[in-house]
Structure formats: C-alpha cells, structure tokens
Design a protein around this motif. Structure first.
Motif, PDB file in Angstrom:
ATOM      1  N   TYR A   1      -9.958   4.962  -3.040  1.00  0.00           N
ATOM      2  CA  TYR A   1     -10.222   5.904  -1.952  1.00  0.00           C
ATOM      3  C   TYR A   1     -10.768   5.183  -0.725  1.00  0.00           C
ATOM      4  CZ  TYR A   1     -12.047   9.674   0.832  1.00  0.00           C
ATOM      5  OH  TYR A   1     -12.300  10.517   1.891  1.00  0.00           O
TER       6      TYR A   1
ATOM      7  N   HIS B   1      -8.813   5.371   2.596  1.00  0.00           N
ATOM      8  CA  HIS B   1      -9.495   6.091   3.662  1.00  0.00           C
ATOM      9  C   HIS B   1      -9.544   5.245   4.940  1.00  0.00           C
ATOM     10  CE1 HIS B   1     -13.200   8.750   4.789  1.00  0.00           C
ATOM     11  NE2 HIS B   1     -12.178   8.940   5.588  1.00  0.00           N
TER      12      HIS B   1
ATOM     13  N   HIS C   1      -4.574  12.058   8.791  1.00  0.00           N
ATOM     14  CA  HIS C   1      -5.976  12.300   8.423  1.00  0.00           C
ATOM     15  C   HIS C   1      -6.730  13.230   9.387  1.00  0.00           C
ATOM     16  CE1 HIS C   1      -9.519  11.500   6.108  1.00  0.00           C
ATOM     17  NE2 HIS C   1     -10.115  10.748   7.014  1.00  0.00           N
TER      18      HIS C   1
ATOM     19  N   GLU D   1      -3.774  11.249  -1.727  1.00  0.00           N
ATOM     20  CA  GLU D   1      -4.974  11.421  -2.565  1.00  0.00           C
ATOM     21  C   GLU D   1      -4.609  11.524  -4.051  1.00  0.00           C
ATOM     22  OE1 GLU D   1      -8.201  11.639  -1.517  1.00  0.00           O
ATOM     23  OE2 GLU D   1      -7.975  11.812   0.658  1.00  0.00           O
TER      24      GLU D   1
ATOM     25  N   TYR E   1     -17.206   5.353   4.847  1.00  0.00           N
ATOM     26  CA  TYR E   1     -15.910   5.774   4.296  1.00  0.00           C
ATOM     27  C   TYR E   1     -15.957   6.086   2.792  1.00  0.00           C
ATOM     28  CZ  TYR E   1     -14.044   3.910   8.669  1.00  0.00           C
ATOM     29  OH  TYR E   1     -13.796   3.675   9.989  1.00  0.00           O
TER      30      TYR E   1
END
Ligand SMILES: [Zn+2]
Ligand SMILES: [Zn+2]
Length: 285
Positions: A116, A120, A133, A158, A227
C-alpha cells in the motif's frame, strides 16, 4: 463443475457481506462521532473546520459502494480460480497448522502495508493522481464513509494485495477474513476525523509505529506525506512523515485532556496552509 448461476449467487452474497461488514463498522462510528455525540467528542476532532457537508458524505458513500462492487467482482474471480485449483487458498487448518495460520495474518498485514505504501506514493505521482487518486482526496476532512471512497481504477489497484496473497501465499480462508475485518476496521478509524488513540501513543517504543487517526487525517488535509496505512515505519524510513506530525498529535491530546471544544490552535497549520496542487503543471507546491 460450476454453474454461472452459482457464481452469480456467490457474488450477490459476497456483496451483501461486504456491505454489511463495512456498514457495521462505519455507520455506528459515524452516528456516534458525527451525529449523536458530536459535542461530547468535539475536543477529539482532528481538524478545526466545521464538519463535512451532507453532500460530500453522500459522495463518499456512493464511491465506497462502487468500490465494494469492484471488490466483489475480484472476490468472484478469486472464487472461480479457487474452484479450478489455481489459488493457494486452503480450508483445512491441519494443512499448515494454527501457528502458521496466525502468523499468516500478521505477514499479510505487514505485506499489505508495504504494498500500500509504495502503491500510494505511486498514486500521488501528478500524472496518476488526477486520473485515479483524486477521488479519494475529494475528502479533505474524511468521515468513516471515505474509507473506500475510491475511483474504480483505484479500487482495482487496492485489490492487488488480495490477488497476490491468494496466488502466492498459502493462506487459509479464515486468515483472509480476519485480515479483511482488521483492515476495514483500521481503515475506517483512519478516516474517522476524530482521534481515539491515547496520549503518548506517538512516542511509545512500539505504538509509535502504528498510525493513529491523526496520521492519515493529515494526509487528507495536506494531500501528500504520511502515506502509511497501518504503520508509520515506511514514512519514517523514507522521511515522508510530516515533521509536525508529533507536535500536531500532542497538541490534539492536550486539547482532549483539557476537554476543549473550541476549534483552535492544534491543527491550524493543516487547514490554514493546505498544499496547493497546481492544476496546470500537476506539481505539488
Ligand atoms: Zn493519498
Ligand atoms: Zn484516506
């Protein structure tokens, strides 16, 4: 041999369960913090601006529902491949034993957090940010319903950790479910808009590596930095944690201890000086 009808039935039930789990966590927290005990919890509110409008919360719910549909489609795909024996998902605990099952949940959480973090950061590349995003960042002051408020493409991205775990790691169904419940819970708390973690959490020898609500809330307020999902270590290693994170957390804890309900000092530097994103160049300033 599976029937298409079976897959549809599985998909419908899977979607219902996904929605129920999300709602079972997000709705009570929303009603508690954002509606019924709003005044009581005012001192715990992270940002100093007034609560989100009903319209933006409605948008968060709408996007979260689309995300859950996409998660369901991925679930159906994994179910189908599992039926065909392509995945490493297993259902007999004795195959690897309980210690492995428990360890696998921890491994999944650590791997998910790692994937992630880098995903991200990639999604914050200006060329990707606006396409994928930005929808999640429409919530500058997120509510619990923002947890899955994604663009459909982000929802697909995701899902990558789930696909990786299903195909590369021997993982029991129970471990997958436990991980899902843990990640939804942490995710919703990260978007709560109120701090529920205690004083000293950010400096504790162990817990300083866990993200409290303030950590991710600052990410929404400032559009970059902080993040991490579950943990703070990647932010600490790559120096992407806001330098004022600790001060912000501690000032908020002072506000909570004093029971102050006025919107004031602590997070002024969040809402008063948000990062501006230059639309033309797509760069952050
Ligand atoms: Zn982001
Ligand atoms: Zn978020």
């Amino acid at each position: 041999m599976f029937q298409v009808q079976d897959l549809v039935t599985y998909g419908v039930w899977d979607f219902v369960v996904n929605v129920l789990i999300f709602a079972a966590l997000a709705v009570p927290l929303f009603l508690l913090f954002w509606k019924f005990y709003k005044k009581k919890f005012q001192s715990r509110r992270i940002q100093s601006k007034p609560s989100n409008s009903t319209a933006s919360i409605r948008e968060e719910i709408k996007h979260s529902m689309v995300t859950l549909i996409i998660f369901t489609l991925v679930d159906v795909l994994i179910y189908l491949t599992q039926l065909k024996g392509y995945t490493k998902i297993y259902t007999n605990v004795n195959d690897y034993g309980w210690p492995y099952l428990i360890c696998s949940v921890l491994i999944i959480i650590i791997l998910h957090d790692t994937i992630y973090y880098f995903l991200h950061r990639l999604m914050h590349h200006p060329k990707i940010y606006y396409i994928i995003h930005k929808v999640h960042h429409e919530s500058t002051d997120p509510s619990p319903f923002a947890a899955f408020s994604f663009h459909p493409l982000e929802a697909l991205l995701e899902s990558i950790p789930y696909v990786i775990f299903a195909f590369l790691l021997p993982v029991h169904l129970v471990a997958l479910w436990a991980w899902q419940i843990i990640q939804i819970t942490f995710n919703i708390i990260a978007h709560l808009g109120y701090e529920i973690y205690p004083k000293g959490f950010n400096t504790h020898w162990l817990f300083r590596f866990k993200t409290p609500s303030t950590h991710h809330n600052m990410h929404h307020a400032k559009v970059r930095g902080n993040y991490g999902l579950y943990f703070t270590w990647w932010d600490k290693i790559f120096k992407t944690e806001f330098p004022e994170y600790n001060q912000t957390y501690e000032e908020l804890q002072e506000k909570i201890a004093e029971g102050k309900t006025s919107n004031h000092h602590a997070l002024k530097h969040i809402t008063d000086t948000p990062f501006k994103i230059t639309e033309k160049t797509g760069t952050f300033s």
